[in-house]
Design a protein around this motif. Structure first.
Motif: not given
Length: 331
Positions: A155-160
């Protein structure tokens, strides 16, 4: 009796506290379906990227008992081409077939261990160029929020990290459970678009009107035919201005966004109703069942029947030899 799925979170030096806590918070809201443990490569405390360290209850031995291993991100200044040998060895101790999940820069750990070679993956768009340079064997897609390649998810960053955990719950237990977890965590069950909408870009002129009204109207009328001109009219803009503003705000063209919303609505109906495919197609604005099948397959690589069987049937592991490659991307 339903077996509890064990998730082990591997905290490495420089870990981000927010993302480190996501698996425990999200999976912990699934009414006892998951057990979440946190470990380090040696059982000792690790520094975070903030002004404190964390102490864990477990060492790498718990990785051998995991059904899923999650590698949360760590500060980008600690990203190196060569991951410490102890980290690689800790990951290698997981049993064959264990599901592996990375959040943000955690993908660097999986890639450095050779676990992403030849596979699709994503990471935070800020470090995408560096990732591609260091790991050319990985099929990097920096435009998506997460990628599901069966037993390896990135997944991508932070909230992802929230997005991918909710996706895993939806994959394991269906839409109803995932939606309830999302409500408990006060987050959306899924988010529209991909990372493109978060990449730094010039701020649109403040004098221009937004396109939110048109998007809301479209969502309320997905079953109706609609054109770019219809959407622009609801925003009181010219076609050219509307298309530009829409892309700035949503991270994708109006046409791609509209298809994505129709596919998402169709997925929800496939998960929660027994409606025939042709009827679902009509309710979400596709010309017919054939059109729905084509768009669903383009989005997630499966047919409506296969998708419904997966999410309406009893939760179970993927049959041996099967792989699902799903990416939440701009459609």
């Amino acid at each position: 009796m339903t077996l509890v799925h064990r998730i082990v979170v591997l905290a490495v030096d420089g870990v981000y506290p927010f993302e480190l806590g996501i698996p425990s918070r999200v999976f912990g809201a699934a009414d006892g379906r998951y057990e979440v443990l946190t470990c380090t490569v040696d059982g000792r405390p690790v520094r975070t990227n903030s002004d404190f360290s964390i102490t864990v209850e477990h060492g790498p031995e718990v990785l051998r008992t995991a059904d899923t291993v999650v590698v949360p991100p760590f500060v980008t200044t600690a990203v190196t081409r060569e991951v410490p040998r102890a980290v690689v060895e800790a990951l290698a101790s997981a049993a064959p077939g264990t599901r592996l999940v990375s959040i943000c820069t955690g993908a660097f750990v999986l890639a450095a261990a050779g676990l992403l070679d030849g596979r699709p993956a994503t990471t935070h768009w800020v470090v995408a160029d560096l990732f591609r340079e260091w790991f050319p064997k990985v099929q990097l897609d920096p435009d998506v929020l997460f990628i599901d390649d069966g037993d390896v998810l990135t997944s991508a960053g932070a909230a992802s990290g929230l997005d991918i955990c909710l996706h895993i719950i939806r994959k394991d237990h269906g839409s109803e459970v995932a939606n309830q977890v999302a409500r408990m965590c006060i987050v959306p069950p899924w988010r529209d678009g991909g990372q493109a909408q978060y990449i730094q870009r010039p701020v649109p002129e403040t004098t221009a009107s937004g396109t939110a009204t048109a998007r809301q109207w479209a969502l309320e009328n997905l079953h109706e035919p609609m054109t770019l001109a219809d959407l622009a009219k609801h925003s009181h803009m010219s076609l050219r201005t509307f298309a530009r503003r829409f892309t700035d705000e949503a991270g994708m063209s109006p046409g791609r966004w509209l298809i994505q919303q129709r596919v998402d609505r169709a997925r929800h109906l496939l998960e929660t109703t027994d409606l025939p495919v042709d009827e679902i197609a009509g309710q979400v604005g596709f010309a017919g069942g054939t059109s729905l099948r084509e768009h669903l397959h383009a989005a997630i690589g499966v047919s409506p029947l296969a998708y419904r069987r997966t999410f309406r049937g009893a939760p179970s592991a993927n049959p041996p030899g099967t792989t699902t490659h799903t990416a939440l991307r701009t459609q």
